[in-house]
Write a protein that holds these residues in place. Structure first.
Motif, short mmCIF file in Angstrom:
data_model
loop_
_atom_site.label_atom_id
_atom_site.label_comp_id
_atom_site.label_asym_id
_atom_site.label_seq_id
_atom_site.Cartn_x
_atom_site.Cartn_y
_atom_site.Cartn_z
N CYS B 66 0.84 -1.20 0.00
CA CYS B 66 0.00 0.00 0.00
C CYS B 66 0.86 1.24 0.00
CB CYS B 66 -0.95 0.02 1.20
SG CYS B 66 -2.20 1.31 1.03
N PHE B 68 -0.34 4.09 0.97
CA PHE B 68 -0.86 4.98 2.03
C PHE B 68 -0.32 4.55 3.39
CE2 PHE B 68 -5.00 6.79 0.01
CZ PHE B 68 -4.23 7.39 -0.97
N CYS B 70 -2.15 4.69 6.73
CA CYS B 70 -3.19 4.90 7.74
C CYS B 70 -2.76 4.25 9.05
CB CYS B 70 -4.51 4.30 7.28
SG CYS B 70 -4.97 4.83 5.63
N CYS B 73 -3.92 0.71 10.40
CA CYS B 73 -3.96 -0.40 9.44
C CYS B 73 -2.66 -1.19 9.41
CB CYS B 73 -4.27 0.15 8.06
SG CYS B 73 -4.22 -1.09 6.77
N ARG B 76 -0.27 -0.65 6.32
CA ARG B 76 0.23 0.68 5.99
C ARG B 76 1.70 0.63 5.59
NH1 ARG B 76 1.14 4.32 11.34
NH2 ARG B 76 2.44 2.87 12.49
N GLY B 112 -5.03 -3.32 -0.60
CA GLY B 112 -4.18 -2.15 -0.37
C GLY B 112 -4.07 -1.43 -1.70
N LYS B 183 -6.02 10.09 3.25
CA LYS B 183 -7.38 9.90 2.75
C LYS B 183 -8.21 11.14 2.98
CE LYS B 183 -7.88 4.92 3.21
NZ LYS B 183 -8.48 3.83 4.00
S1 SF4 Z 1 -6.44 1.42 5.27
FE1 SF4 Z 1 -6.28 0.96 3.10
S2 SF4 Z 1 -5.30 2.78 2.26
FE2 SF4 Z 1 -4.96 2.87 4.45
S3 SF4 Z 1 -2.98 1.87 4.71
FE3 SF4 Z 1 -4.53 0.30 4.97
S4 SF4 Z 1 -4.72 -0.63 2.98
FE4 SF4 Z 1 -3.70 1.31 2.68
#
Ligand code: SF4
Lengths: 252, 418
Positions: B66, B68, B70, B73, B76, B112, B183
């Motif tokens: 991923c 991102f 977050c 998560c 991440r 992800g 996000k």
């Molecule tokens: S919540 Fe989704 S976008 Fe955010 S780090 Fe996890 S997988 Fe990536």
């Protein structure tokens, strides 16, 4: 007291009801199976299942009950709970005696008990729809063994036929020693004794080549999906009682 | 297929997906009318994990790579974990083979973000398309849509999937800013609005033309994480209510935060999962959707958090004793539904059965009313009723003392709703 002994089929039950009305019997008790009563002074009638008579009772019932009401009676009958033959007879008599439809009168003990039995059957049926685990055999039949508490196999037909229309499958009730087999066109009940050849322990030799892999992948998945921080064994056991485990691939 | 490699991937990508709580596979109406494989007409839980959650779908990520970061998560960017990615075909094979063995109702596929939203979304859609068109698969497919994906891909997703969801993640925008800086709320709301409008349009067309294809027949849902940030239950339930009303969501899922990462913005790693609170939120949500309650009746500024020791319906009744007792034999269904100890089914049975005769305690028990709770709030065809003028506190004490709730005796967990 007159005891009526019938063969355990739904037609048999309806024939017995016919006899009760034909002989104007008032105090009766129903029983399935062989005449093994030892009550010497009892009046016993062995009911001979008769489609014409059963049909007449059914026709009468159709005037008193909705199609779903009759369906529920049939389902309650499949539960085969000893003693509840009399609940069914009581229900039928109540339906015949009442000028209005009685299906929703849950204050009545027969209506209530039928509703309870249907509830138990639904639950078991639903559990089987959930807990059947097919194993793919060399001849490309997907085979599953089950041992439900109640006789729900006849109720599973539609669900599995709708769902697995493009694969051959067999669900075998090893407790009652009969199965349901689908050959890509129709289903039929079979009574060959599959319990030996296909019990989970010695069925491995007849597996399809990929079977072992998918069973292991499923077990892996099942364990990965668990969140140990939320462990809750009582809840787990309430959902999957131990008696079902021996047929669940993830619990092998 | 390399058995060991696929096993490893499955472990990694199922493990990473398990915190998404949505598991429902009901609400669709896809039929097996093509002699193909499967249907999606009734949701079945095929198994239960040791924590008691239902397993009905193969719930996996396409990848846990991923871009991102977050905070809540496991996938991440800054988390140092093993990464893996399935190929489209691998997901298709797993789904079909699990389905044929009756392990699952279908697929829940999330991911992800590989490279960008569209690149990722395109692959999710491809999996669904292959399942439908090449495998003749009619089982359930739930795709988690990637925030920011284009409308065209959303439309395609809707044609192949039964349900689509866009996770809100945090109940408020402020919470989201704090924990998921990459996000934006807007990126989540846009696809929701798009889906809502498409769903309405398809429903309209369906009325005119029988041949209109299915479009996400099980609608859309979302998930919010509870207890990672400081929002109270008023905020959470108002958010849920807002999305139910304005985006026609089928379900809002509440996911008690499971601490998986050390981060100063997040609760400590030893923090317990707020399971009781999560359960109370589901009960409150249920009251909103099926019992005719509105949010302000359940929580308000004076009572911003749901009671943890009693369910929200009992809690409302105790705060509103002036509305009781209710006469079972005359009260409207809406009011009977509000009595603690009477569920939806019992309420309907009562209304059906009382046409035959006025009901007494025995009959109420037979119908399935939990009279040990309901007795403080109802009268029926009997002279035997609660005559004492009890305060709410006393009623609560009595009910808790005589409670048969398995829940209070056992360790708190998810309990069934009412
Ligand atoms: S919540 Fe989704 S976008 Fe955010 S780090 Fe996890 S997988 Fe990536």
């Amino acid at each position: 007291m007159t005891r009526l002994i019938y063969d355990g089929t739904f037609e048999g039950l309806l024939t017995a009801i016919f006899e009760i009305y034909a002989h104007k019997l008032t105090r009766v008790s129903l029983q399935r199976g062989e005449n093994n009563t030892s009550a010497m002074f009892e009046n016993v009638i062995i009911v001979k299942t008769d489609e014409v008579r059963a049909g007449r009772v059914l026709k009468g019932l159709q005037k008193k009950l909705s199609p779903s009401g009759i369906g529920r009676l049939y389902i309650a009958h499949l539960a085969e709970i000893a003693g509840d033959e009399n609940t069914l007879a009581g229900f039928i008599k109540y339906a015949f005696d009442s000028p209005v439809n009685i299906e929703k009168n849950f204050g009545n003990k027969y209506v209530q008990r039928v509703s309870e039995i249907v509830g138990m059957m639904r639950r078991e049926k639903h559990r089987m729809e959930a807990f059947v685990r097919f194993q793919r055999l060399k001849d490309d039949i997907y085979y599953a063994g089950i041992e439900p508490d109640f006789n729900v196999l006849p109720l599973l037909n539609r669900h599995f036929k709708n769902r697995y229309a493009d694969q051959k499958w067999m669900i075998f009730d090893s407790k009652r020693k009969y199965g349901l087999y689908y050959d890509l066109h129709d289903t039929q009940f079979v009574t060959i004794d599959f319990s030996e050849a296909h019990n989970p322990a010695n069925v491995v030799s007849s597996f399809n080549a990929g079977e072992d892999l998918y069973q292991r992948l499923w077990q892996n998945y099942y364990h990965s999906a668990n969140i140990p921080a939320r462990k809750n064994t009582p809840l787990h056991l309430r959902h999957i009682p131990k008696r079902y485990w021996k047929h669940l691939t993830e619990k092998f | 297929m390399d058995a060991d490699r696929i096993k490893e991937k499955l472990n990694i990508l199922a493990d990473a997906a398990k915190y998404d709580v949505s598991c429902a596979s009901s609400g669709s109406n896809r039929k097996n009318s093509n002699k193909g494989l499967g249907d999606a007409s009734n949701g079945i839980c095929h198994s239960y994990t040791e924590d008691g959650r239902c397993v009905s779908l193969l719930k996996i990520l396409l990848t846990n790579h991923c871009i991102f970061d977050c905070a809540y998560c496991v996938s991440r960017k800054s988390n140092d974990i093993k990464r893996a990615a399935f190929s489209v075909q691998e997901v298709v094979d797993l789904t079909i083979n699990f389905y044929r063995r009756n392990y699952i109702e279908g697929l829940f596929l999330s991911s992800g973000i590989f490279k960008n939203a569209d690149y990722t979304m395109e692959r999710l859609v491809l999996v669904a398309k292959k399942l439908r068109t090449e495998q003749n698969f009619n089982g359930y497919i739930h795709l988690k849509t990637i925030p920011g994906a284009s409308d065209d891909l959303m439309r395609l997703a809707g044609l192949y999937a039964d349900r689509l969801s866009v996770n809100l993640e945090m109940p408020t925008e402020a919470g989201l800013k704090l924990l998921a800086p990459d996000k934006s709320r807007q990126d989540m709301i846009n696809p929701m609005r798009f889906l809502k409008n498409e769903l309405i349009q398809y429903a309209e067309e369906k009325k005119l033309f029988k041949s209109t294809p299915l479009f996400a027949p099980a609608g859309q849902s979302t998930q919010v994480i509870i207890g990672a940030t400081r929002e109270n239950d008023v905020q959470i339930l108002h958010t849920a209510d807002h999305f139910y009303k304005n985006y026609n969501l089928k379900r809002v899922y509440y996911s008690g935060y499971v601490p998986v990462l050390a981060d100063k913005r997040l609760p400590d790693l030893n923090t317990a999962v707020p399971m009781v609170r999560e359960n109370r939120l589901y009960q409150a949500d249920w009251l909103l959707r099926f019992y005719g309650f509105n949010v302000n009746e359940i929580v308000d500024q004076q009572n911003p958090m749901l009671d943890l020791d009693i369910d929200p319906k009992l809690s409302w009744a105790i705060r509103n004793l002036h509305a009781f007792p209710v006469d079972i034999n005359t009260a409207p269904l809406q009011m009977i539904l509000r009595v603690p100890g009477i569920g939806r089914l019992s309420a309907q049975k009562i209304v059906g059965a009382r046409k035959f005769a006025r009901l007494n305690w025995e009959q109420l028990k037979i119908i399935g009313v939990a009279t040990n709770r309901a007795r403080y709030f109802i009268t029926c065809n009997s002279n035997d009723f609660e005559r004492r003028d009890l305060t709410g506190t006393r009623i609560k004490q009595f009910i808790l003392a005589g409670s048969h709730s398995k829940y209070l005796r056992n360790k708190p967990g998810q309990l069934s709703i009412f």
